[in-house]
Design a protein around this motif. Structure first.
Motif, PDB file in Angstrom:
ATOM      1  N   PHE A 183       9.663   7.944  -5.365  1.00  0.00           N
ATOM      2  CA  PHE A 183      10.673   7.508  -4.407  1.00  0.00           C
ATOM      3  C   PHE A 183      10.233   6.197  -3.763  1.00  0.00           C
ATOM      4  O   PHE A 183       9.044   5.859  -3.723  1.00  0.00           O
ATOM      5  N   GLN A 184      11.224   5.450  -3.271  1.00  0.00           N
ATOM      6  CA  GLN A 184      10.986   4.142  -2.681  1.00  0.00           C
ATOM      7  C   GLN A 184      11.106   4.252  -1.161  1.00  0.00           C
ATOM      8  O   GLN A 184      12.144   4.663  -0.648  1.00  0.00           O
ATOM      9  N   PRO A 185      10.073   3.889  -0.411  1.00  0.00           N
ATOM     10  CA  PRO A 185      10.165   3.983   1.048  1.00  0.00           C
ATOM     11  C   PRO A 185      10.995   2.840   1.633  1.00  0.00           C
ATOM     12  O   PRO A 185      11.137   1.779   1.035  1.00  0.00           O
ATOM     13  N   ALA A 186      11.564   3.097   2.801  1.00  0.00           N
ATOM     14  CA  ALA A 186      12.248   2.060   3.573  1.00  0.00           C
ATOM     15  C   ALA A 186      11.347   1.717   4.753  1.00  0.00           C
ATOM     16  O   ALA A 186      11.109   2.560   5.626  1.00  0.00           O
ATOM     17  N   VAL A 187      10.816   0.506   4.773  1.00  0.00           N
ATOM     18  CA  VAL A 187       9.843   0.100   5.785  1.00  0.00           C
ATOM     19  C   VAL A 187      10.432  -1.040   6.613  1.00  0.00           C
ATOM     20  O   VAL A 187      10.820  -2.076   6.067  1.00  0.00           O
ATOM     21  N   SER A 228       0.828  -1.209   0.000  1.00  0.00           N
ATOM     22  CA  SER A 228       0.000   0.000   0.000  1.00  0.00           C
ATOM     23  C   SER A 228       0.858   1.253   0.000  1.00  0.00           C
ATOM     24  O   SER A 228       0.599   2.202  -0.748  1.00  0.00           O
ATOM     25  N   VAL A 229       1.888   1.267   0.860  1.00  0.00           N
ATOM     26  CA  VAL A 229       2.757   2.439   0.944  1.00  0.00           C
ATOM     27  C   VAL A 229       3.537   2.624  -0.354  1.00  0.00           C
ATOM     28  O   VAL A 229       3.659   3.738  -0.876  1.00  0.00           O
ATOM     29  N   GLY A 230       4.060   1.528  -0.895  1.00  0.00           N
ATOM     30  CA  GLY A 230       4.820   1.614  -2.143  1.00  0.00           C
ATOM     31  C   GLY A 230       3.984   2.106  -3.294  1.00  0.00           C
ATOM     32  O   GLY A 230       4.465   2.870  -4.146  1.00  0.00           O
TER      33      GLY A 230
END
Length: 417
Positions: free
Chosen positions: A183-187, A173-175
């Motif tokens: 941008f690519q999140p770091a989760v 969902s976040v991606g």
């Protein structure tokens, strides 16, 4: 032969074939009349025919009732089986979801989260939709971006399989939402078990259970660090610290890479401190750097020295700036009253007057307030007045629950540094 004669002749010829039983019948009737008669039995009225029932219809109705009852009870049971998904960036938001991944309750964990969710209701939404909405809000308010791309997701009250599935759902969902901003999140996803009493730790640190669990995990593997101070760091700095220190975290999964631009590690901090002191690595081979938190900022405490001098540098991990330096000579003491001890002060720039400075007790209270503890809880307290480049500073040390703590308090402004 006349007709009457013919009739008589036929009667005689047929008498043997059909014998006359009239006399026997009359005799039987007479005997039955002489015998006592049983009580007369009233004839039973004929029963009305019963209506024929439709058994298939009854069975079908019963089956429908059972299915409805089972569905209602099953839904209630699955709806009651809830878990908590907490999203930490700086705002901390907890989503209580049922077995069908429907959001049943939304709990803001701090003031930033309350402001973020003002006028926004995620209750009743599917988890995926709620996460996409929450991520969009974080980006709109600059909490989540290409620079600040770190997010902590904690799942409580869920089995390992479901926790893993929920984490993957969050990442997806976040991606999907951050893809619009390129941008690519770091989760970092972690599963919180009920074995450890993290709730009381989180309340003491004034953070979410997930952030408290991460801080505790880092402290367990980084010697000299403090959960109280690490918990004040941003999620990005905590994830950077876990990555740069190669910390092994249990029951976690990492998706993406945290943005490390502008940050220095231990080796960088030592080089910066040695260069500031005019030394090289060969001059201070025993130099150490310990990551810590100061006023919500990740720093390295760099210590080194020789037989005549010792240094204690505080280096900002973000940018590598020198925040303060404490230099002492061999045998020197940092006593608040050097004349009584007969020792020289740690700095020749000490002014003659100390008017306008806060007292040692106020400095101790300031340091204890930072970790949300009272003076009655502290043990082995010690407050020393230092002069660093003409700046009056209290070095405050104390112990809480067997753990030693050390702070520097500006004697003029009451600020921690």
């Amino acid at each position: 032969m006349r007709a009457d004669e013919l009739k008589k002749r036929l009667t005689e010829e047929l008498s043997d074939m059909a014998p006359n039983r009239l006399d026997d019948l009359l005799r039987t009737c007479e005997e039955s009349e002489r015998a006592p008669r049983p009580a007369e039995v009233q004839p039973r009225p004929a029963e009305a025919p019963r209506p024929r029932r439709s058994m298939p219809r009854l069975l079908a109705a019963a089956a429908v009732f059972v299915l409805l009852l089972g569905g209602i009870l099953g839904y209630r049971a699955m709806d009651a089986s809830r878990c908590i998904v907490t999203v930490d960036v700086n705002p901390s938001v907890s989503l209580t979801v049922n077995r069908f991944n429907r959001v049943k309750e939304v709990t803001p964990g701090n003031e930033d989260a309350q402001a973020l969710l003002d006028g926004v209701d995620l209750t009743g939404m599917r988890l995926r939709s709620a996460l996409e909405k929450l991520t969009a809000l974080l980006m709109e308010n600059d909490y989540l971006s290409g620079t600040e791309n770190a997010m902590l997701v904690s799942v409580e009250n869920a089995a390992a399989g479901r926790a893993e599935a929920l984490c993957k759902r969050v990442v997806a969902s976040v991606g999907e939402t951050t893809k619009e901003k390129l941008f690519q999140p770091a989760v970092l996803c972690q599963q919180i078990s009920g074995e450890n009493d993290l709730q009381s730790v989180a309340e003491t640190l004034h953070v979410s259970v997930g952030k408290a669990a991460l801080a505790e995990a880092l402290v367990a593997q980084i010697e000299g660090s403090s959960a109280e101070r690490l918990s004040t760091l941003s999620i990005r700095e905590l994830l950077y610290l876990a990555d740069s220190e190669s910390v092994t975290l249990q029951n976690t999964s990492v998706f993406g890479t945290v943005n490390r631009v502008g940050y220095c590690d231990r080796a960088d901090a030592i080089r910066i401190a040695l260069a500031n002191a005019g030394l090289s690595g060969t001059d201070a081979p025993e130099a150490t750097a310990t990551p810590d938190g100061r006023d919500g900022e990740l720093v390295y405490i760099v210590c080194f020295g020789d037989e005549t001098q010792s240094y204690r540098y505080t280096i900002s991990a973000k940018g590598g700036a020198v925040m303060d330096v404490v230099q002492t000579g061999e045998g020197e003491q940092t006593d608040p009253d050097p004349e009584q001890s007969g020792a020289s002060s740690p700095s020749a720039q000490q002014p003659e007057s100390t008017q306008g400075l806060i007292g040692p007790e106020a400095a101790l209270e300031r340091a204890l307030a930072f970790v949300h503890r009272a003076m009655t809880e502290a043990e082995n307290t010690n407050v020393e007045l230092l002069w660093i480049d003409g700046r009056p500073v209290y070095r405050v040390t104390f112990e809480l629950d067997g753990q030693k703590h050390s702070f520097y308090v500006d004697a003029r402004t009451d600020d921690l540094f």
